[in-house]
Scaffold this motif. Structure first.
Motif, PDB file in Angstrom:
ATOM      1  N   UNK A 137       0.967  -1.111   0.074  1.00 60.85           N
ATOM      2  CA  UNK A 137       0.140  -0.051   0.073  1.00 60.85           C
ATOM      3  C   UNK A 137       0.947   1.084  -0.019  1.00 60.85           C
ATOM      4  N   UNK A 138       1.998   1.182   0.548  1.00 60.91           N
ATOM      5  CA  UNK A 138       2.891   2.373   0.877  1.00 60.91           C
ATOM      6  C   UNK A 138       3.534   2.467  -0.564  1.00 60.91           C
ATOM      7  N   UNK A 139       3.984   1.419  -1.073  1.00 61.03           N
ATOM      8  CA  UNK A 139       4.359   1.694  -2.537  1.00 61.03           C
ATOM      9  C   UNK A 139       3.559   2.274  -3.614  1.00 61.03           C
ATOM     10  N   UNK A 140       2.290   1.682  -3.370  1.00 60.54           N
ATOM     11  CA  UNK A 140       1.147   2.147  -4.326  1.00 60.54           C
ATOM     12  C   UNK A 140       1.072   3.601  -4.349  1.00 60.54           C
ATOM     13  N   UNK A 141       1.405   4.240  -3.264  1.00 60.11           N
ATOM     14  CA  UNK A 141       1.055   5.835  -3.334  1.00 60.11           C
ATOM     15  C   UNK A 141       1.971   6.384  -4.417  1.00 60.11           C
ATOM     16  N   UNK A 142       2.997   5.841  -4.608  1.00 55.66           N
ATOM     17  CA  UNK A 142       4.153   6.542  -5.450  1.00 55.66           C
ATOM     18  C   UNK A 142       4.633   5.938  -6.601  1.00 55.66           C
TER      19      UNK A 142
END
Ligand code: SF4
Ligand code: SF4
Ligand code: FES
Lengths: 247, 132
Positions: A137-142
């Motif tokens: 989910x954190x990777x998806x942000x950017x």
């Protein structure tokens, strides 16, 4: 296999001979499955060995074959002949000085890419004997922003950069935003400070031209808008004496 | 071998004629004149109100009721809708993406949310103004 004669009008400029660029015409027999880059290679191999242009991968990875194709900033390895009319005008990317023929000088944006500090910055020490963790989910942000191949088509499309190249511009700002959104990074406020005293995000008028031409769907215009929001929040946080770091 | 990079000139006055995208951009920027006009208009209306004279206010209101003004306001409204409201709402999901878990909320949700809020606020203002 059907071939079609394509009339290429190519901008030429030899710094040692020419006062200003001019157009030269070549007729190229193109199979329908060719891309513009194939046609240019045909010109250089068969018709005129002096034509200078950059390319490397022929597969939308290296980012070096960006040119204006009928006025539109395009990766020439991605621009199919079958989608184009019989007459095609090829120019070096707009908004950049021409080094020679279809090759432009990128020094200005390279320096801007450095300027935004595109690396992970930490205030506290990194975890000992451990890697930084990051959830999907954190990777998806950017993640989308990491797709940029620095082709600089967005700079060629940006009217703001064309009028005033003090503007940091789309790809460099998208890159800054990519690190601002990274959960492992703590340098957001420092980066936003740089952008604030430079001709940063506020120069952008959200024309969206950069996103329309981006061959990798990075959507720099979106990143810029999000940075405007971040910049405003950061400004008020600093005004009100709160710090704006990620915890 | 000497370097002599050539800088292509860009006209400061006609740069936007280069492509359709820039022309639309400039048309959108022109809405700023309307914004300036309506700000001025509101200030005038407030000044007349502040003067406390009922006749002046009444004549200001009657002056607004002619066809010319009605057409002007209608055109201005359409211009704003097509160059500001619709494009802006279309772009809203870019400026404020919403991520739930590791999925992005579909753009349409954010766009529809904006339209709903817009209609709701407009109705509320009309109600406040006693028009409903
Ligand atoms: S943002 Fe897109 S257009 Fe701009 S340099 Fe990166 S890949 Fe190219
Ligand atoms: S959205 Fe901003 S950065 Fe992108 S082309 Fe427009 S002015 Fe340039
Ligand atoms: S040749 Fe590498 S991106 Fe086109």
């Amino acid at each position: 296999m059907s071939t079609r004669n394509l009339e290429l009008e190519v901008m030429r400029y030899d710094p040692e001979k020419d006062e200003a660029p001019y157009f030269q015409k070549y007729t190229v027999p193109c199979p329908e499955e060719w891309v513009i880059l194939d046609a240019l290679n045909y010109v250089r191999d068969e018709l005129d060995t002096t034509l200078a242009f950059r390319w490397s991968c022929h597969m939308m990875v290296c980012g070096s074959c960006g040119m204006m194709v009928n006025g539109e900033p395009s990766l020439t390895c991605k621009t199919f002949i079958r989608d184009l009319p019989d007459k095609v005008r090829i120019e070096p990317l707009e908004n950049f000085p021409i080094e020679r023929d279809l090759i432009v000088v990128f020094d200005d944006v390279i320096q801007k890419l450095h300027k935004v500090q595109p690396y992970i910055m930490r205030k506290d020490a990194p975890p000992e004997d451990k890697e930084f963790t990051q959830t999907p989910a954190q990777l998806m942000k950017f993640k989308q922003l990491t797709m940029c191949i620095n082709c600089m088509c967005c700079y060629a499309a940006c009217p703001q950069y064309g009028l005033d190249n003090n503007f940091i511009g789309p790809a460099a700002l998208a890159l800054a935003h990519r690190y601002n959104l990274d959960n492992r990074d703590q340098g957001k406020s420092e980066r936003l400070d740089i952008l604030a005293d430079y001709d940063g995000v506020w120069e952008c008028s959200f024309v969206g031209a950069c996103s329309e031409v981006c061959p990798k769907h990075v959507d720099p215009a979106a990143a810029l808008q999000q940075m405007k929001v971040d910049g405003a929040v950061e400004y008020w946080k600093q005004k009100l004496g709160m710090t704006g770091e990620k915890k | 071998m000497s370097r002599r990079p050539y800088v292509r000139p860009i006209s400061k006055t006609t740069w936007f004629m280069r492509n359709g995208r820039y022309k639309i951009y400039v048309l959108r920027e022109l809405t700023s004149f309307l914004v300036a006009f309506y700000s001025f208009y509101t200030i005038c209306a407030l000044a007349i109100l502040a003067s406390g004279s009922v006749e002046k206010w009444d004549s200001f209101i009657t002056a607004q009721q002619c066809t010319g003004w009605a057409i002007f306001h209608a055109v201005a409204l359409l211009y704003f809708l097509f160059f500001q409201t619709f494009p802006w709402f279309k772009l809203a999901p870019k400026a404020m993406p919403v991520q739930v878990g590791d999925k992005k909320l579909p753009d349409s949700y954010i766009i529809v949310g904006h339209y709903v809020a817009w209609i709701f606020i407009s109705v509320f203002i009309l109600w406040l103004a006693g028009a409903l």
